[in-house]
Design an enzyme around this catalytic site. Structure first.
Site, PDB file in Angstrom:
ATOM      1  N   ARG A   1      12.098   8.961  -0.393  1.00 16.03           N
ATOM      2  CA  ARG A   1      11.963   7.891  -1.377  1.00 16.03           C
ATOM      3  C   ARG A   1      12.254   8.445  -2.765  1.00 16.03           C
ATOM      4  O   ARG A   1      11.708   9.485  -3.151  1.00 16.03           O
ATOM      5  CB  ARG A   1      10.540   7.340  -1.345  1.00 16.03           C
ATOM      6  CG  ARG A   1      10.362   6.046  -2.143  1.00 16.03           C
ATOM      7  CD  ARG A   1       8.901   5.669  -2.171  1.00 16.03           C
ATOM      8  NE  ARG A   1       8.665   4.280  -2.494  1.00 16.03           N
ATOM      9  CZ  ARG A   1       7.499   3.810  -2.929  1.00 16.03           C
ATOM     10  NH1 ARG A   1       6.472   4.636  -3.082  1.00 16.03           N
ATOM     11  NH2 ARG A   1       7.335   2.542  -3.203  1.00 16.03           N
TER      12      ARG A   1
ATOM     13  N   HIS B   1      10.612  -3.844  -2.160  1.00 13.66           N
ATOM     14  CA  HIS B   1      10.050  -5.049  -2.794  1.00 13.66           C
ATOM     15  C   HIS B   1      11.111  -5.906  -3.502  1.00 13.66           C
ATOM     16  O   HIS B   1      10.896  -6.368  -4.632  1.00 13.66           O
ATOM     17  CB  HIS B   1       8.942  -4.655  -3.780  1.00 13.66           C
ATOM     18  CG  HIS B   1       8.003  -3.586  -3.255  1.00 13.66           C
ATOM     19  ND1 HIS B   1       7.744  -3.414  -1.916  1.00 13.66           N
ATOM     20  CD2 HIS B   1       7.283  -2.621  -3.897  1.00 13.66           C
ATOM     21  CE1 HIS B   1       6.904  -2.395  -1.763  1.00 13.66           C
ATOM     22  NE2 HIS B   1       6.613  -1.896  -2.939  1.00 13.66           N
TER      23      HIS B   1
ATOM     24  N   ASP C   1       2.399  -3.199   2.701  1.00 14.97           N
ATOM     25  CA  ASP C   1       2.076  -2.385   1.523  1.00 14.97           C
ATOM     26  C   ASP C   1       0.599  -1.985   1.490  1.00 14.97           C
ATOM     27  O   ASP C   1       0.084  -1.597   0.436  1.00 14.97           O
ATOM     28  CB  ASP C   1       2.478  -3.063   0.212  1.00 14.97           C
ATOM     29  CG  ASP C   1       2.475  -2.079  -0.956  1.00 14.97           C
ATOM     30  OD1 ASP C   1       2.748  -0.889  -0.730  1.00 14.97           O
ATOM     31  OD2 ASP C   1       2.170  -2.488  -2.095  1.00 14.97           O
TER      32      ASP C   1
HETATM   33  C1  0GY Z   1       3.977   0.439  -3.490  1.00 22.96           C
HETATM   34  C2  0GY Z   1       3.848   0.200  -4.925  1.00 22.96           C
HETATM   35  C3  0GY Z   1       3.239   0.987  -5.841  1.00 22.96           C
HETATM   36  C4  0GY Z   1       2.818   2.344  -5.656  1.00 22.96           C
HETATM   37  C5  0GY Z   1       3.461   3.277  -4.934  1.00 22.96           C
HETATM   38  O1  0GY Z   1       3.791   5.397  -4.117  1.00 22.96           O
HETATM   39  C6  0GY Z   1       3.118   4.702  -4.864  1.00 22.96           C
HETATM   40  O2  0GY Z   1       2.215   5.142  -5.560  1.00 22.96           O
HETATM   41  O3  0GY Z   1       4.506   2.964  -4.207  1.00 22.96           O
HETATM   42  C7  0GY Z   1       3.034   0.408  -7.173  1.00 22.96           C
HETATM   43  O4  0GY Z   1       2.091   0.811  -7.867  1.00 22.96           O
HETATM   44  O5  0GY Z   1       3.816  -0.498  -7.559  1.00 22.96           O
HETATM   45  O6  0GY Z   1       5.056   0.347  -2.952  1.00 22.96           O
HETATM   46  O7  0GY Z   1       2.978   0.749  -2.869  1.00 22.96           O
END
Ligand code: 0GY
Length: 299
Positions: A125, A182, A251
């Site tokens: 990612r 998303h 999520d």
């Molecule tokens: C998600 C969104 C968030 C966080 C993360 O890896 C992460 O900390 O992805 C967010 O805060 O928008 O995809 O879980």
């Protein structure tokens, strides 16, 4: 005493989400979820931008079974930085029912990548959201791409819609499958046929190596739960135009939400509003994620 203090404004996931009314087809993949710690066992990294509640693999697997999900794709969360051990431990405990998306640095060794591949990691990612990670130059990501290409991994990208134009050149230069988190985080108060979302649709239309996660109505909505009415047209549009390149996920445990914590059962009940036929639901929930993460395997 626990090693970590959860952020004061942190919202915890619901301990007992409702059982959905919508029955998920056998083989459904939750293609976007995370594990957090537990922090005492898998410490959060010093460079993290938030400190979450613990949300370990056992709770994730309980949720999977409660919702009627068959398999998970566990995405490395930024609170664990490039220490993928909690995610990889969850993969090992899943008996083949979970795949992983890792975060790595350019100096990751081939042996580390091979061990992650054996555990079930199939992607990295790249996160471009500044409230979650510090920015890195394109060169940083190019060096990672070179290392993961031989493994056949794909790339998951997370960015804000307002950032897409700036990053277009780099994103479209990637010679691999690219999965966008998303729906590229659209501002759903803007028109569906507005400039911002049109640019995103163009990205997917013109580049058939791009896939989309139609995830996070709870993160994108302004109108609110449980029906997330304002997100529906955006997700439907993507699913109907690109039915073979879309994924769905919960999520869970829903990091960094500030206004409400979704009921995961309601997130499942949202699916028929965005994928309106059985054929679309099967592609979104079973066929597409199985092809991407369990290539050659049937559920
Ligand atoms: C998600 C969104 C968030 C966080 C993360 O890896 C992460 O900390 O992805 C967010 O805060 O928008 O995809 O879980």
């Amino acid at each position: 005493m626990p090693k970590f203090t959860v952020d004061a404004d942190w919202l915890d996931f619901l301990p007992s989400p409702s059982r959905p009314n919508f029955t998920l087809p056998a083989g459904t993949v939750d293609a976007h979820c995370h594990v957090f710690g537990p922090g005492d066992q898998f410490p959060f990294v010093p460079e993290r931008k938030y400190t979450p509640c613990d949300a370990g693999k056992d709770t994730l697997f309980e949720l999977r079974d409660r919702l009627g999900v068959s398999r998970n794709v566990i995405v490395q969360a930024t609170c664990h930085g490039a220490d993928n051990s909690a995610m990889v431990d969850a993969l090992h405990s899943s008996h083949g029912r979970a795949r992983g998306v890792a975060t790595v640095r350019p100096d990751v060794s081939r042996a580390q990548l091979a061990a992650m591949h054996d555990a079930g990691v199939r992607a990295v990612r790249f996160n471009y959201v500044p409230r979650l990670v510090d920015p890195q130059p394109d060169e940083y990501y190019h060096r990672i791409v070179e290392k993961i290409t031989p493994l056949g991994w794909h790339i998951v990208i997370y960015f804000e819609a307002t950032d897409l134009a700036n990053r277009w050149k780099f994103f479209t230069s990637l010679d691999a499958v690219v999965v966008v988190d998303h729906m590229g985080r659209p501002d759903v108060s803007q028109p569906l046929d507005g400039e911002e979302f049109e640019l995103f649709l163009r990205l997917i239309r013109e580049h058939d190596n791009f896939w989309v996660k139609t995830t996070c109505p709870e993160r994108l909505t302004r109108s609110g739960p449980p029906t997330y009415d304002d997100v529906v047209p955006f997700a439907r549009r993507v699913i109907e135009e690109f039915p073979d390149r879309v994924l769905w996920g919960t999520d869970w445990p829903h990091p960094n939400l500030k206004f409400h914590m979704p009921d995961d059962g309601a997130l499942v009940d949202f699916i028929p509003f965005i994928a309106t036929t059985e054929a679309l639901q099967y592609k979104l929930l079973v066929d597409n994620p199985t092809r991407l993460y369990w290539e050659g395997e049937k559920w």
